[in-house]
Write an enzyme that holds these catalytic residues in place. Structure first.
Site: not given
Ligand code: ARG
Length: 465
Positions: A119, A165, A286, A292, A299, A326, A331, A334
């Protein structure tokens, strides 16, 4: 669940507590290694700092530390060469590296996790990763800004219509317009610097949530890893992801700015505007229409802005209502975070490259100015200087514009006698005011569009860089 889909228990980490294996589906559902392995350098950096502290504090031996260091050197080599085998069975980047370390150096590897938890480990890794990413982003932002300043300098005196405008409003210099873009990026850089500051704190030592019974030295680890300080509450340290949310917010704002620049480039490249050319390598053709040339890069940048907004919303929602400390929910922080980093990084890189390939088309810019009565405000200001109240001046000029429009000419093309029919205060000197150059030069104060001010603003900006 069909027992056939149950895999052999490979949860070496917590096998002691469990009596039945995890199904393949649960394994795939809970694993994060496919996306968190990109933090492997940060994970190893954090582990080495932690191990060094453990040895200094006498929690592990000097030999253990040496073994851990030796094992990590080998692991770095294996990952860099592609020889490292990432395993879904080992769930995430942390367990994959720790398992390999133990295979390589034995008990010392098993001692690495003393006084820490995944954690606080993962929270540390993300912060290190994000700090590195912000540093890259700041370098790219600097390059983008240099490109903007160079463009502003090249076009410091080039007149173009300024819009409100999306209707022609007043003459401005092209350089002044580009400097508005620059100002946006300046605040973006400030925001990222603020995010970096709050990201740059050490969670390690919080362990699972409550701290640890070992005599650890968190300040030492913080200094080793270049953190400005430690997270002061263990529950908060392992649980909050506000720094990641802030990063996405700063990224969303940056992309919002990029999308506005993109929209203008798209419009300006359209032959109806014809204000700029963009180097061919940022456009595509195009497959069906041979004539084009499409502004694909701006874009796409406009489009990718939505994706970063999505990541911000995802992370805010992920965190909402989470009880301390936690939770596995985290998780899910990410992928949005990494994609925001990638999108911002790529966008800045491509914009820094593209802006030098943008060229103004002065003749078209001037044509557009002529069609929009862009110096009407200058005429009103002229009458005010002669003593007419502004509202009366506004009305007189409005009538003059209507007349010019009927005749299909611009204001300076109306004969003096005709102009005087709208106000007897108008004299021969009015034509100096009605020219584009006169209009530009007269807005000569800090923040104004006069070429002199544009040059001064560029000089100040370069000074700061
Ligand atoms: N892969 C987990 C995350 O990204 C790591 C921490 C996991 N901790 C746990 N108590 N399962 O958060």
């Amino acid at each position: 669940m069909n027992p056939d889909t149950l895999s052999t228990p490979s949860q070496y980490t917590w096998a002691g507590r469990f009596s039945e294996p995890m199904s393949d589906l649960v394994k795939r559902y809970t694993a994060s290694v496919d996306f968190d392995k990109r933090m492997w350098r940060q994970d190893i950096r954090g582990s080495l700092a932690h191990a060094k502290m453990l040895a200094r504090q006498g929690i592990i031996s000097a030999e253990d530390l040496a073994d851990i260091q030796r094992g990590m050197v080998q692991i770095v080599g294996e990952i860099e060469s592609g020889a490292f085998e990432w395993s879904l069975d080992l769930e995430d980047v942390h367990l994959n590296i720790e398992k390999r370390l133990t295979t390589l150096v034995g008990d010392a590897g098993k001692r690495l996790h003393t006084g820490r938890s995944r954690n606080d480990q993962v929270a540390t890794d993300i912060r290190l990763y994000l700090r590195d990413s912000i540093d890259d982003i700041q370098i790219l932002l600097g390059q983008f800004q240099t490109a903007l300043l160079d463009l502003a300098e090249r076009e410091a005196t080039t007149p173009m219509p300024g819009f409100t405008h999306l209707q022609v409003a007043q003459p401005i210099t092209f350089g002044h317009h580009v400097l508005a873009w620059y100002e946006m990026t300046r605040r973006d850089a400030e925001r990222f610097a603020g995010v970096r500051k709050r990201t740059n704190r050490l969670p390690l030592g919080a362990a699972a949530l409550a701290g640890t019974t070992y005599p650890i030295d968190r300040e030492f680890v913080a200094a080793e890893l270049g953190f400005e300080g430690i997270c002061e509450n263990s529950l908060d340290a392992v649980s909050d992801r506000d720094f990641a949310i802030e990063f996405c917010a700063a990224s969303a704002l940056l992309m919002m700015h990029v999308s506005r620049m993109s929209e203008e480039l798209v419009l300006w490249m359209n032959p109806r505007f014809g204000f700029v050319r963009i180097a061919d390598r940022f456009c595509t053709g195009s497959s069906i229409m041979p004539q084009k040339k499409n502004p694909d890069v701006p874009e796409l940048a406009r489009g990718k802005t939505g994706r970063v907004y999505g990541h911000l919303t995802a992370l805010l929602t992920l965190m909402k209502g989470q009880p301390l400390a936690y939770n596995k929910d985290n998780q899910e922080d990410k992928e949005p975070l990494f994609d925001a980093v990638d999108t911002v990084t790529d966008t800045l890189r491509i914009f820094a490259d593209m802006i030098p390939g943008v060229t103004a088309r002065p003749e078209n810019l001037r044509d557009a100015l002529r069609q929009g009565f862009a110096t009407a405000t200058d005429l009103a200001d002229y009458l005010v200087r002669k003593g007419l109240p502004f509202r009366d001046a506004h009305e007189a000029v409005g009538l003059a514009v209507r007349r010019a429009e009927e005749r299909g000419v611009d204001l300076p093309q109306l004969p003096l006698a005709e102009l005087q029919s709208f106000s007897p205060m108008i004299g021969e000197d009015v034509f100096a005011v009605l020219t584009v150059e006169g209009s530009l030069d007269s807005r000569n104060h800090i923040g104004g569009t006069a070429p002199e001010q544009v040059r001064a603003a560029i000089a100040r900006a370069r000074q700061r860089a």
